[in-house]
Design an enzyme around this catalytic site. Structure first.
Site, mmCIF file in Angstrom:
data_model
loop_
_atom_site.group_PDB
_atom_site.id
_atom_site.type_symbol
_atom_site.label_atom_id
_atom_site.label_comp_id
_atom_site.label_asym_id
_atom_site.label_seq_id
_atom_site.Cartn_x
_atom_site.Cartn_y
_atom_site.Cartn_z
ATOM 1 N N TYR A 160 20.517 9.353 30.988
ATOM 2 C CA TYR A 160 20.258 10.719 30.531
ATOM 3 C C TYR A 160 20.250 11.620 31.754
ATOM 4 O O TYR A 160 20.001 11.195 32.884
ATOM 5 C CB TYR A 160 18.982 10.858 29.687
ATOM 6 C CG TYR A 160 19.154 10.232 28.328
ATOM 7 C CD1 TYR A 160 19.731 10.940 27.280
ATOM 8 C CD2 TYR A 160 18.774 8.910 28.108
ATOM 9 C CE1 TYR A 160 19.929 10.352 26.044
ATOM 10 C CE2 TYR A 160 18.964 8.314 26.868
ATOM 11 C CZ TYR A 160 19.546 9.039 25.838
ATOM 12 O OH TYR A 160 19.747 8.450 24.617
ATOM 13 N N ASN A 174 18.515 13.958 33.274
ATOM 14 C CA ASN A 174 17.454 14.208 34.247
ATOM 15 C C ASN A 174 17.204 13.055 35.215
ATOM 16 O O ASN A 174 16.480 13.218 36.196
ATOM 17 C CB ASN A 174 16.151 14.583 33.541
ATOM 18 C CG ASN A 174 16.276 15.901 32.799
ATOM 19 O OD1 ASN A 174 17.273 16.607 32.904
ATOM 20 N ND2 ASN A 174 15.251 16.235 32.042
ATOM 21 N N HIS A 210 26.450 20.210 27.917
ATOM 22 C CA HIS A 210 25.804 19.399 28.950
ATOM 23 C C HIS A 210 26.657 18.192 29.343
ATOM 24 O O HIS A 210 26.438 17.593 30.387
ATOM 25 C CB HIS A 210 24.435 18.934 28.446
ATOM 26 C CG HIS A 210 23.322 19.063 29.434
ATOM 27 N ND1 HIS A 210 23.359 19.861 30.557
ATOM 28 C CD2 HIS A 210 22.099 18.473 29.464
ATOM 29 C CE1 HIS A 210 22.215 19.753 31.222
ATOM 30 N NE2 HIS A 210 21.443 18.915 30.584
ATOM 31 N N ASN A 227 18.644 19.994 36.476
ATOM 32 C CA ASN A 227 17.783 18.817 36.632
ATOM 33 C C ASN A 227 18.525 17.551 37.036
ATOM 34 O O ASN A 227 17.989 16.719 37.761
ATOM 35 C CB ASN A 227 16.968 18.578 35.359
ATOM 36 C CG ASN A 227 15.902 19.633 35.177
ATOM 37 O OD1 ASN A 227 15.384 20.191 36.140
ATOM 38 N ND2 ASN A 227 15.583 19.935 33.932
ATOM 39 N N TYR A 263 25.658 13.586 21.612
ATOM 40 C CA TYR A 263 25.840 14.505 22.743
ATOM 41 C C TYR A 263 27.309 14.726 23.099
ATOM 42 O O TYR A 263 27.621 15.598 23.907
ATOM 43 C CB TYR A 263 25.084 13.993 23.969
ATOM 44 C CG TYR A 263 23.599 13.883 23.738
ATOM 45 C CD1 TYR A 263 22.821 15.027 23.599
ATOM 46 C CD2 TYR A 263 22.977 12.649 23.634
ATOM 47 C CE1 TYR A 263 21.454 14.943 23.372
ATOM 48 C CE2 TYR A 263 21.600 12.551 23.414
ATOM 49 C CZ TYR A 263 20.855 13.696 23.276
ATOM 50 O OH TYR A 263 19.507 13.611 23.047
#
Length: 186
Positions: free
Chosen positions: A64, A66, A19, A112, A14
């Site tokens: 993570y 969320n 993000h 989120n 990632y």
């Protein structure tokens, strides 16, 4: 003392994705102010240091995206921090890459990670720096878009945005959110 949290997803796969804009700003703050963000605690990586004479805790949740609120709530509870001392940095698809929008409070706007922070803290009254990552093309799935990397032609804009976000954090701490909004919301 300020809690400065950058949102993202843990793991090498990632790194450098849209993000992970919040993580990129935390990394830049850590470099600029010589703060090691390497202590695994409260479901995240944290680092304690000083920015412009003020004590800060830099936070990268490892839950993570969320579930980011779980880490932030634990940090806030542990340090008995007031919600007024929280600054959250996260990606925003409604802004061009590298553009910033500062807010004193507000809804999650479909993000989120922010939804989870609001749910965990029971309030939307925390300062935030939205970091532009560009709007999703029609043919893309949102998850695929935010987990993609920036094209070469916007890398300079992203790097500039990261530097501006670091300056915006210091501005919020020293001059207040209103001043930050006036300077950085262009």
């Amino acid at each position: 003392m300020y809690i400065i949290a950058g949102l993202g997803n843990p793991g090498k796969e990632y790194a450098g994705t849209r993000h992970n804009a919040g993580f990129a700003v935390i990394d830049a703050l850590a470099d600029k102010y010589n703060i090691d963000v390497d202590t695994a605690k409260h479901k995240g990586l944290i680092g304690k240091g000083i920015i412009d004479g003020q004590k800060v805790i830099l936070v990268k949740p490892l839950t993570y995206m969320n579930l980011s609120g779980e880490c932030i709530r634990e940090v806030m509870d542990y340090y008995k921090a007031d919600i007024d001392d929280l600054i959250v940095i996260f990606d925003d698809i409604s802004l061009e890459p590298g553009r910033l929008r500062l807010r004193a409070k507000g809804s999650a706007g479909g993000h989120n990670g922010i939804k989870n922070i609001i749910a965990q803290l029971g309030s939307d009254k925390f300062k935030r720096i939205k970091f532009g990552v560009g709007d999703k093309p029609k043919e893309w799935d949102l998850a695929d878009w935010v987990l993609s990397r920036y094209p070469k032609e916007v890398e300079a804009d992203v790097e500039n945005g990261i530097k501006k976000a670091c300056d915006a954090v210091a501005c919020i701490m020293n001059e207040g959110i209103e001043s930050g909004m006036n300077k950085y919301n262009g």
